[in-house]
Design an enzyme around this catalytic site. Sequence first.
Site, mmCIF file in Angstrom:
data_model
loop_
_atom_site.group_PDB
_atom_site.id
_atom_site.type_symbol
_atom_site.label_atom_id
_atom_site.label_comp_id
_atom_site.label_asym_id
_atom_site.label_seq_id
_atom_site.Cartn_x
_atom_site.Cartn_y
_atom_site.Cartn_z
ATOM 1 N N LYS A 213 0.833 -1.210 0.000
ATOM 2 C CA LYS A 213 0.000 0.000 0.000
ATOM 3 C C LYS A 213 0.866 1.259 0.000
ATOM 4 C CE LYS A 213 -3.110 3.035 0.492
ATOM 5 N NZ LYS A 213 -4.137 3.337 -0.476
ATOM 6 N N CYS A 267 -3.096 11.136 1.234
ATOM 7 C CA CYS A 267 -2.520 9.809 0.969
ATOM 8 C C CYS A 267 -1.123 9.941 0.390
ATOM 9 C CB CYS A 267 -3.406 9.044 -0.009
ATOM 10 S SG CYS A 267 -5.105 8.958 0.537
HETATM 11 N N1 SAJ Z 1 -1.155 14.919 -9.143
HETATM 12 C C1 SAJ Z 1 -0.296 15.647 -9.950
HETATM 13 N N2 SAJ Z 1 0.049 15.114 -11.156
HETATM 14 C C2 SAJ Z 1 -0.435 13.912 -11.584
HETATM 15 C C3 SAJ Z 1 -1.302 13.182 -10.754
HETATM 16 C C4 SAJ Z 1 -1.644 13.710 -9.538
HETATM 17 O O1 SAJ Z 1 0.152 16.742 -9.595
HETATM 18 O O2 SAJ Z 1 -0.087 13.524 -12.709
HETATM 19 C C5 SAJ Z 1 -1.537 15.467 -7.822
HETATM 20 C C6 SAJ Z 1 -3.040 15.747 -7.703
HETATM 21 O O3 SAJ Z 1 -3.361 17.005 -8.240
HETATM 22 C C7 SAJ Z 1 -3.234 15.681 -6.201
HETATM 23 C C8 SAJ Z 1 -2.239 14.587 -5.776
HETATM 24 O O4 SAJ Z 1 -1.305 14.482 -6.819
HETATM 25 O O5 SAJ Z 1 -2.885 16.887 -5.576
HETATM 26 C C9 SAJ Z 1 -2.845 13.241 -5.476
HETATM 27 O O6 SAJ Z 1 -3.860 12.930 -6.415
HETATM 28 P P1 SAJ Z 1 -4.035 11.475 -7.062
HETATM 29 O O7 SAJ Z 1 -5.174 11.522 -8.001
HETATM 30 O O8 SAJ Z 1 -2.749 11.014 -7.644
HETATM 31 O O9 SAJ Z 1 -4.288 10.524 -5.824
HETATM 32 P P2 SAJ Z 1 -5.311 10.475 -4.564
HETATM 33 O O10 SAJ Z 1 -4.584 11.022 -3.383
HETATM 34 O O11 SAJ Z 1 -6.641 11.009 -4.882
HETATM 35 O O12 SAJ Z 1 -5.467 8.869 -4.427
HETATM 36 C C10 SAJ Z 1 -4.305 8.059 -4.269
HETATM 37 C C11 SAJ Z 1 -4.392 6.875 -5.258
HETATM 38 N N3 SAJ Z 1 -3.106 6.173 -5.293
HETATM 39 C C12 SAJ Z 1 -2.479 5.895 -6.451
HETATM 40 O O13 SAJ Z 1 -2.902 6.222 -7.536
HETATM 41 C C13 SAJ Z 1 -1.204 5.118 -6.344
HETATM 42 C C14 SAJ Z 1 -5.525 5.933 -4.834
HETATM 43 O O14 SAJ Z 1 -5.540 4.773 -5.668
HETATM 44 C C15 SAJ Z 1 -5.336 5.515 -3.357
HETATM 45 O O15 SAJ Z 1 -6.380 4.656 -2.922
HETATM 46 C C16 SAJ Z 1 -5.367 6.775 -2.512
HETATM 47 O O16 SAJ Z 1 -4.247 7.610 -2.913
HETATM 48 C C17 SAJ Z 1 -5.255 6.381 -1.050
HETATM 49 O O17 SAJ Z 1 -6.299 6.421 -0.342
HETATM 50 O O18 SAJ Z 1 -4.182 5.946 -0.612
#
Ligand code: SAJ
Length: 423
Positions: A213, A267
């Site tokens: 995780k 997360c």
């Molecule tokens: N972000 C970027 N660039 C990207 C992707 C995301 O700047 O290319 C930023 C987003 O704007 C945001 C942050 O990263 O601020 C996180 O967003 P996210 O969509 O990547 O993730 P979360 O936090 O919504 O959800 C993540 C997911 N983990 C992964 O994709 C590995 C989700 O599957 C998990 O269940 C969740 O964390 C969790 O609960 O751990």
Amino acid sequence: MREWKTVSVIGMGYIGLPTCAILASRGISVIGVDVNSHVVDSVNRGEVHIVEPDLDGLIQKVVSNGKLRASLSPEPADAFIIAVPTPITEDMKPDIGHVLSAGRSIAPCLKKGDLVVLESTSPVGTTRKLSALLAELRPDLSFPHVAGEEADVLVAYSPERVLPGKVLTELVNNDRSVGGISQRSSERAASLYASFVAGNLVITSAEAAELVKLTENAFRDVNIAFANELAAVCSRLDLNVWEVIELANRHPRVSILQPGPGVGGHCIAVDPYFIVDAAPEETLLMQSARRINNDRPRSVAAEVMKAAKAKDVAIACLGLAFKPNIDDLRESPAIEVVRLLAEAKVGRILAAEPNADELPEELSRLGVEFCDALTAIDRADIVVLLVDHRQFELIDPAALRGKALIDTRGLWTWRKARRGAAA
Ligand code: SAJ
């Protein structure tokens, strides 16, 4: 194998509540437990306190047909799923206090044959600590960290990995790691998840599942840091980072993520620290990634300050959520950028967030004004796009004419222009 008649879910937040709903929709009697009486009351009225597509209808259905009931304290059940928060302390150490409290609260209800599954993101070793705590509180029962396959109560770890906004679909369709403290614990936990998971249930150890995780989110953090570092390189070389990434991603083995104003949420910006805490000398890359991503709001604010030459300049900041098309403002880098600008008193700050009704207290205290996006743009000299919400993509380019644009997501300056060219 015994059928699952009653399951208790401890913690009815972003993961626990949808899990209650899905289990109840499969005909299992679910008792959702939360320490917050507002949450318990609202669930018992068939209402939801979080925003997640389709969750409201499902909760209403399972509460009205009697399959889901909420309570302030745990009651006997065949299985207990723990889905409580695991934050970090100010000095970046994992805080498993809520997991241990949940353990203390379920201990009096446990009986021979029960299953306890921890779902909260946890440092390696937490499931075993939970099993030891339960054993201490219930000396009349045996637990798998000591009794192995002969244990009375089975204990496992199975992390959620769902994406906010797609929780109900991903809960069902994603593969799941199931790490028991004993083989029987793994098998029983897998049989519980088989009641609603269509993806593969992959059995491993509790410790491996815990690290899996953390690894998933640390991997994403490192990859976003790479994109953010590339954005800084491109800014120095006066190149368009989105074009560079799009072209590099045409390589069959390259898949770079998108730069932005930083990494938010509770997360990805948190979980890597759980690994760093366990292995500080081995995690140089993860620690650098955290520094790069944490530093992004400051770089964006510095760029805006450079553009704001006149003191009485008006700056429209579009988007406050931590990512697009959600209402979650927790740990949002967009809020951090607005806060830095307001604290530096660079001009009048107007903030727009279509998914919120009001400005967070910390920003209104600093004199930031809350308005809708078009009003903010109309009154601004500088427009800073912080979140790529779909509403912002629909803004007429004519409204932006004559404004200095700082597009931290490449929405107007690259993606929209590309879509226009392709049409
Ligand atoms: N972000 C970027 N660039 C990207 C992707 C995301 O700047 O290319 C930023 C987003 O704007 C945001 C942050 O990263 O601020 C996180 O967003 P996210 O969509 O990547 O993730 P979360 O936090 O919504 O959800 C993540 C997911 N983990 C992964 O994709 C590995 C989700 O599957 C998990 O269940 C969740 O964390 C969790 O609960 O751990």
